[in-house]
Write a protein that holds these residues in place. Structure first.
Motif, mmCIF file in Angstrom:
data_model
loop_
_atom_site.group_PDB
_atom_site.id
_atom_site.type_symbol
_atom_site.label_atom_id
_atom_site.label_comp_id
_atom_site.label_asym_id
_atom_site.label_seq_id
_atom_site.Cartn_x
_atom_site.Cartn_y
_atom_site.Cartn_z
ATOM 1 N N GLY A 124 80.141 11.815 35.452
ATOM 2 C CA GLY A 124 81.198 12.051 36.423
ATOM 3 C C GLY A 124 81.268 11.036 37.539
ATOM 4 N N GLY A 125 80.332 10.120 37.605
ATOM 5 C CA GLY A 125 80.348 9.125 38.661
ATOM 6 C C GLY A 125 79.580 9.590 39.890
ATOM 7 N N HIS A 126 79.330 8.636 40.801
ATOM 8 C CA HIS A 126 78.530 8.943 41.986
ATOM 9 C C HIS A 126 79.256 9.881 42.942
ATOM 10 C CE1 HIS A 126 75.168 6.299 41.140
ATOM 11 N NE2 HIS A 126 76.039 5.384 40.736
ATOM 12 N N ALA A 127 80.585 9.847 42.927
ATOM 13 C CA ALA A 127 81.320 10.751 43.821
ATOM 14 C C ALA A 127 81.042 12.210 43.441
ATOM 15 C CB ALA A 127 82.814 10.451 43.749
ATOM 16 N N LEU A 128 81.052 12.503 42.138
ATOM 17 C CA LEU A 128 80.737 13.859 41.683
ATOM 18 C C LEU A 128 79.292 14.211 42.007
ATOM 19 C CD1 LEU A 128 81.491 16.423 40.119
ATOM 20 C CD2 LEU A 128 80.815 15.230 38.010
ATOM 21 N N LYS A 134 75.663 17.605 48.090
ATOM 22 C CA LYS A 134 76.046 18.237 49.357
ATOM 23 C C LYS A 134 76.110 19.762 49.215
ATOM 24 C CE LYS A 134 79.608 15.416 49.987
ATOM 25 N NZ LYS A 134 80.793 14.780 50.623
ATOM 26 N N GLN A 135 76.676 20.244 48.108
ATOM 27 C CA GLN A 135 76.738 21.689 47.915
ATOM 28 C C GLN A 135 75.344 22.279 47.726
ATOM 29 O OE1 GLN A 135 79.631 23.190 45.130
ATOM 30 N NE2 GLN A 135 81.088 21.506 45.548
ATOM 31 N N ALA A 136 74.487 21.582 46.968
ATOM 32 C CA ALA A 136 73.116 22.070 46.780
ATOM 33 C C ALA A 136 72.372 22.091 48.107
ATOM 34 C CB ALA A 136 72.392 21.194 45.765
ATOM 35 N N ALA A 137 72.572 21.044 48.933
ATOM 36 C CA ALA A 137 71.919 21.007 50.243
ATOM 37 C C ALA A 137 72.425 22.144 51.118
ATOM 38 C CB ALA A 137 72.178 19.652 50.905
ATOM 39 N N GLY A 138 73.737 22.449 51.048
ATOM 40 C CA GLY A 138 74.268 23.560 51.835
ATOM 41 C C GLY A 138 73.653 24.884 51.423
ATOM 42 N N GLN A 164 86.520 20.538 38.391
ATOM 43 C CA GLN A 164 85.390 20.741 37.483
ATOM 44 C C GLN A 164 84.472 21.839 38.006
ATOM 45 O OE1 GLN A 164 83.519 17.134 35.804
ATOM 46 N NE2 GLN A 164 84.802 15.973 37.250
ATOM 47 N N THR A 165 83.870 22.543 37.065
ATOM 48 C CA THR A 165 82.843 23.530 37.371
ATOM 49 C C THR A 165 81.611 23.141 36.564
ATOM 50 O OG1 THR A 165 84.479 25.256 37.770
ATOM 51 C CG2 THR A 165 82.213 25.954 37.307
ATOM 52 N N ILE A 166 80.545 22.836 37.261
ATOM 53 C CA ILE A 166 79.349 22.283 36.618
ATOM 54 C C ILE A 166 78.144 23.119 36.998
ATOM 55 C CG2 ILE A 166 77.879 20.242 36.381
ATOM 56 C CD1 ILE A 166 80.275 18.551 37.134
ATOM 57 N N SER A 167 77.301 23.402 36.020
ATOM 58 C CA SER A 167 76.044 24.107 36.264
ATOM 59 C C SER A 167 74.915 23.094 36.222
ATOM 60 C CB SER A 167 75.823 25.197 35.205
ATOM 61 O OG SER A 167 76.810 26.208 35.318
ATOM 62 N N VAL A 168 74.171 23.008 37.286
ATOM 63 C CA VAL A 168 73.037 22.083 37.383
ATOM 64 C C VAL A 168 71.853 22.878 37.919
ATOM 65 C CG1 VAL A 168 72.200 19.889 38.257
ATOM 66 C CG2 VAL A 168 74.650 20.219 37.917
ATOM 67 N N PRO A 169 71.033 23.454 37.038
ATOM 68 C CA PRO A 169 69.873 24.211 37.518
ATOM 69 C C PRO A 169 68.846 23.286 38.159
ATOM 70 C CG PRO A 169 69.800 23.970 35.132
ATOM 71 C CD PRO A 169 71.140 23.432 35.571
ATOM 72 N N ALA A 170 67.813 23.887 38.713
ATOM 73 C CA ALA A 170 66.780 23.111 39.416
ATOM 74 C C ALA A 170 65.407 23.531 38.942
ATOM 75 C CB ALA A 170 66.903 23.312 40.921
ATOM 76 N N SER A 171 64.455 22.631 39.114
ATOM 77 C CA SER A 171 63.040 22.904 38.860
ATOM 78 C C SER A 171 62.282 22.770 40.162
ATOM 79 C CB SER A 171 62.478 21.927 37.817
ATOM 80 O OG SER A 171 63.162 22.043 36.586
ATOM 81 N N ALA A 172 61.126 23.462 40.236
ATOM 82 C CA ALA A 172 60.355 23.471 41.482
ATOM 83 C C ALA A 172 58.878 23.334 41.181
ATOM 84 C CB ALA A 172 60.626 24.744 42.275
ATOM 85 N N GLY A 173 58.218 22.593 42.049
ATOM 86 C CA GLY A 173 56.767 22.499 42.016
ATOM 87 C C GLY A 173 56.205 22.989 43.335
ATOM 88 N N VAL A 174 55.157 23.801 43.290
ATOM 89 C CA VAL A 174 54.655 24.481 44.485
ATOM 90 C C VAL A 174 53.150 24.278 44.604
ATOM 91 C CG1 VAL A 174 54.554 26.668 45.738
ATOM 92 C CG2 VAL A 174 56.448 26.234 44.167
ATOM 93 N N ALA A 182 71.129 27.628 40.624
ATOM 94 C CA ALA A 182 71.631 27.579 39.250
ATOM 95 C C ALA A 182 73.085 28.017 39.142
ATOM 96 C CB ALA A 182 70.755 28.436 38.340
ATOM 97 N N ARG A 183 73.632 28.590 40.205
ATOM 98 C CA ARG A 183 75.036 29.007 40.156
ATOM 99 C C ARG A 183 75.929 27.771 40.001
ATOM 100 N NH1 ARG A 183 75.546 32.253 45.576
ATOM 101 N NH2 ARG A 183 77.745 31.853 45.103
ATOM 102 N N PRO A 184 77.059 27.918 39.324
ATOM 103 C CA PRO A 184 77.924 26.751 39.071
ATOM 104 C C PRO A 184 78.417 26.117 40.375
ATOM 105 C CG PRO A 184 78.531 28.594 37.653
ATOM 106 C CD PRO A 184 77.555 29.142 38.663
ATOM 107 N N TYR A 185 78.617 24.813 40.307
ATOM 108 C CA TYR A 185 79.164 24.050 41.428
ATOM 109 C C TYR A 185 80.629 23.755 41.129
ATOM 110 C CZ TYR A 185 74.290 23.323 42.761
ATOM 111 O OH TYR A 185 72.971 23.515 43.123
ATOM 112 N N HIS A 186 81.488 24.021 42.102
ATOM 113 C CA HIS A 186 82.916 23.802 41.932
ATOM 114 C C HIS A 186 83.290 22.485 42.641
ATOM 115 C CE1 HIS A 186 83.322 27.844 40.306
ATOM 116 N NE2 HIS A 186 82.576 28.273 41.326
ATOM 117 N N CYS A 187 83.644 21.490 41.844
ATOM 118 C CA CYS A 187 83.980 20.169 42.379
ATOM 119 C C CYS A 187 85.386 19.820 41.928
ATOM 120 C CB CYS A 187 82.993 19.110 41.888
ATOM 121 S SG CYS A 187 81.270 19.493 42.247
ATOM 122 N N GLU A 188 86.345 20.007 42.824
ATOM 123 C CA GLU A 188 87.752 19.774 42.528
ATOM 124 C C GLU A 188 88.149 20.575 41.281
ATOM 125 O OE1 GLU A 188 88.393 15.586 42.326
ATOM 126 O OE2 GLU A 188 88.041 15.276 44.469
#
Length: 832
Positions: free
Chosen positions: A412-416, A422-426, A479-489, A471-477
């Motif tokens: 999707g390019g760097h803009a996506l 930004k949404q994940a940070a929010g 497109q709706t994209i799901s990008v889950p995350a992993s964590a180390g603790v 893990a909830r979908p991200y709405h970008c214009e």
């Protein structure tokens, strides 16, 4: 005056000279005439011929124009004759007689008339009187003077004409010089004088033109410098005002005009304080004292936080610097000529400092705190956790990143990608709230501090909620994209450990979470961390050993048992450890086989093996040296290029004498890529052997696609085939596959004579193992070869027919490339 003096002196001397000559001639001619007449009168008087005497005297007067009168007296009788009086038009000026001192001449001669001894009557003597007028001498002097006067006049006229011409030319040259100088002074720097006329005029014109060219170049340079200075002053952001010693403004740049509100025309000639007006009286008085100090030769003065009031009434907070303008004299600082005031608007400086302070502590894309801010907060939370010390509450350090985020960027390019970040940070910021602390470390990596956690179960619940939120979908214009995350603790429950180590532990745990499937949480394992550090230390030790040339090659012979000859050597890596002695490859190669260090080691092994093969070719030209190549090394895209370069270092070794051994399991990982590399190497003449054949997922399809010339039977099958019938059948099956696919076959692990004899009965004549020779240093190979003898049992077994244990029969093996004889014999033919 000079000419007059010279002419006077010349004519004085010339008059004296001409007068003396004329006077002498005048007197001599008079004497000669008197003597002539006296001599002529003697006979005429004796003869008393008066007529002849008169005629003689008249003729003398006619002959000499200077003779004014001549008279002859004898016995009281007078016979006289007057000369011709001088003509008035031939008379020289009267002053000439006085000037020349030539005067009339009078001669009175007694002429005796008798002749002594003749006996004649004695006659009384006569008297001859002559009067001379100096007409001819004076005329001679006058003619000479007049002739010289004409010549002198011509000379003087010529001199004055030439002098006049010279004066005219010089005057014209002066007028040209005056005209050119005037034009040059009026700004016409391109004016030049014509180089013509006299040498002096040409020299003068050339000198002027040279001087004008140099001055023009200097003025042009000064103008260029002035323009550059003006452009520089206009282009720089600093405002600049220059003043004279009287405090009046001489110039100011564009920035100064904008800040003060005065144009340069309005400000020029005014006092500095009338244009550069500071709002408070204290600053105004301080500026006056500063300028007085600068004019007196004082040092540079700087002032901050001053308020400048513009002509329109607007105010700016400024900083200014005042310095003296000095004229350099022969490399030394001269007297102060004025002052330069440099000032700048710093009204936005505080706001900018605040903004920079915020940016230095926050990520610009997401607005979350950055790594620097996290470090400060981390130390604070860690100190609080240490002070708690009751063991009931713990600090959890979590690192997160988005799974497959690189694919999102590529698709999707760097803009996506930026929008998702930004949404994940929010979401992360909202989840952290005032209790927790979230930060972005870079890329798609985030950190989360969870202080005051009652236990690991609470941490697990919190992170489960966070991963579900991310893990909830991200709405970008559109497109709706799901990008889950992993964590180390990692959990801090006390002890002296730094924040950097805790963050490193969390990062290692995140790496493990990625390896185990993503979209999950992994907790730091101290034992695994110890292994990682141990592996890192060992890799460092191996790298140092490679640099120190502690890694070396041992060689194990490969034998054709039926023919009873050595066909080559296998190069085996060893570590000559300073403390542990000779270390086998299985103790250190597994540590580096998945790193790029294995590539450096592989290149070193190839070079050493080729160098040794080059030495052996003199006595054993048909030996083949085989080298094991690690999968990471062999599958590199530049493997063929690196191998070609290494072969080029040893032009005396034919490539067909080098055999590369690759593990069957590594070849099956990417059989298409491996096949292409093998074909490129075979095009160079390189041979291939599949090492440890039968231990991987072997199939006839793989064997068909891999163009290896040799199959190596794994030693685990050979070692037990005498007591384990399954291993015996496996060995027989491999030999049958080699025959079916037209491959040569060699057995590893031949430890006894019986092993070798059994292999020969099965149709495998090539072998290596401890029953033949152990691996040895290169220096021991040739002595061992000279003393080697084939076991009698093998000689007898070579005469027996091939056993039909596996129901297969042998066929001819594959020959070497390029028409060279194969070092491997053909498989023996068996009856059906």
């Amino acid at each position: 005056m000079l000419v007059t003096i010279i002419v006077s002196v010349r004519y004085t001397l010339m008059t004296e000279s001409e007068s003396a000559a004329a006077r002498q001639r005048y007197e001599i001619e008079a004497q000669q005439l008197g003597q002539y007449l006296a001599a002529a009168l003697k006979p005429l008087q004796r003869e008393r011929n008066d007529v002849a005497i008169a005629a003689l005297l008249a003729g003398a007067a006619a002959h000499d124009p200077d003779l004014a009168m001549v008279r002859w007296e004898h016995a009281g009788a007078v016979a006289a004759s007057a000369g011709v009086p001088p003509q008035q038009d031939t008379m020289p000026p009267a002053w000439l007689g006085r000037l020349t001192a030539i005067e009339p001449l009078y001669l009175n001669l007694r002429v005796p008339l008798h002749e002594v001894g003749t006996g004649s009557a004695a006659l009384p003597p006569g008297t001859l009187s002559l009067w001379f007028h100096p007409t001819q001498p004076l005329n001679r002097v006058w003619r000479a003077l007049r002739q010289q006067a004409v010549i002198s006049a011509l000379n003087i006229i010529t001199i004055y004409v030439l002098l006049g011409l010279l004066i005219f030319l010089n005057r014209r040259m002066q007028l040209r010089l005056e005209s050119a100088t005037g034009r040059f002074q009026n700004g016409d720097l391109g004016v030049r004088m014509p180089v013509s006329g006299s040498p002096e005029a040409r020299t003068m014109a050339s000198t002027f033109n040279s001087m004008a060219s140099q001055v023009q170049a200097l003025v042009q340079s000064l103008q260029d410098q002035k323009e550059r200075i003006e452009v520089t002053l206009s282009s720089i952001g600093e405002a600049v005002i220059a003043t004279g010693l009287d405090g009046r403004i001489g110039s100011m740049n564009e920035a100064a005009q904008q800040l003060t509100g005065y144009s340069e025309e309005q400000a020029r000639g005014k006092q500095l304080h009338a244009v550069f007006t500071l709002a408070n009286n204290f600053g105004h008085q301080a500026l006056k004292r500063t300028m007085q100090s600068i004019y007196a030769g004082g040092p540079v003065v700087r002032a901050k936080n001053q308020t400048l009031r513009q002509q329109s009434g607007a105010s700016f907070v400024i900083e200014y610097t005042v310095a003296a303008i000095r004229r350099n004299e022969k490399g030394r600082e001269g007297a102060v000529q004025g002052a330069v005031l440099v000032f700048r608007d710093v009204s936005e400086k505080k706001q900018l400092i605040q903004q920079m302070s915020w940016q230095s502590q926050h990520d610009l894309l997401t607005g979350l705190p950055n790594r620097s801010a996290l470090a400060a907060r981390f130390e604070h939370e860690l100190e609080l956790a240490r002070q708690g010390g009751d063991g009931n509450a713990m600090l959890a350090v979590c690192m997160l990143d988005l799974d497959h985020f690189q694919q999102v960027n590529e698709r999707g390019g760097h803009a996506l990608g930026d929008e998702i970040l930004k949404q994940a940070a929010g979401r992360l910021h909202s989840f952290a709230g005032p209790r927790h602390y979230a930060a972005r470390l870079g890329g798609d990596e985030f950190a989360l501090l969870l202080p005051d956690q009652p236990g690991q179960a609470a941490v697990e619940r919190t992170l489960a909620q966070l991963l579900a939120l991310l893990a909830r979908p991200y709405h970008c214009e559109t497109q709706t994209i799901s990008v889950p995350a992993s964590a180390g603790v990692t959990l801090y429950q006390g002890g002296d450990i730094s924040a950097d180590n805790l963050l490193r532990h969390a990062d290692q745990a995140l790496y493990q979470a990625k390896l185990t499937g993503r979209n999950k949480v992994h907790y730091f394992d101290a034992h695994l961390d110890e292994q990682v550090r141990t592996h890192h230390n060992r890799r460092t030790e191996i790298r140092n050993a490679l640099r120190a040339e502690e890694l070396c090659l041992y060689y194990q012979p490969k034998l054709d048992m039926r023919a009873g000859r050595i066909i080559g050597m296998e190069a085996l890596l060893r570590w000559r450890h300073p403390q542990r002695g000779i270390v086998g490859p299985m103790e250190f190669l597994p540590v580096v086989e998945h790193t790029d260090l294995i590539v450096e080691i592989g290149d070193m092994v190839l070079r050493h093996a080729l160098r040794q093969l080059e030495l052996w070719r003199a006595s054993h030209p048909h030996w083949v040296v085989s080298v094991n190549i690690a999968a990471r090394h062999f599958q590199r895209t530049d493997f063929v290029a690196r191998l070609t370069a290494i072969l080029a270092e040893f032009p005396g070794v034919p490539p067909r004498m080098l055999e590369l051994e690759i593990l069957e399991s590594s070849a099956l990982a990417d059989i298409g890529h491996v096949r292409s590399i093998m074909l490129e190497c075979q095009a160079l003449g390189i041979r291939f052997a599949l090492d440890d054949f039968g231990t991987g997922y072997s199939s006839m399809s793989y064997l068909k696609r891999l163009p290896a010339e040799v199959l190596k039977i794994d030693q685990s099958f050979v070692r037990n085939m005498l007591v384990d019938r399954d291993d015996l059948h496996l060995v027989s099956a491999v030999i049958g596959l080699a025959r079916a696919f037209n491959r040569s076959v060699i057995a590893e692990g031949v430890e006894t004579v019986e092993h070798g004899a059994q292999l020969m009965r099965l149709g495998c004549d090539l072998a290596q193992g401890y029953g033949i020779a152990r691996p040895m240093p290169a220096g021991e190979v040739l002595p061992w070869t000279a003393s080697f003898a084939v076991a009698p049992a093998w000689q007898r077994a070579g005469l027996l027919p091939v056993d039909g244990v596996s129901g297969v029969s042998g066929v001819s093996g594959v020959g070497a490339l390029d028409g060279a004889p194969s070092p491997y014999p053909a498989l023996p033919a068996a009856s059906n």
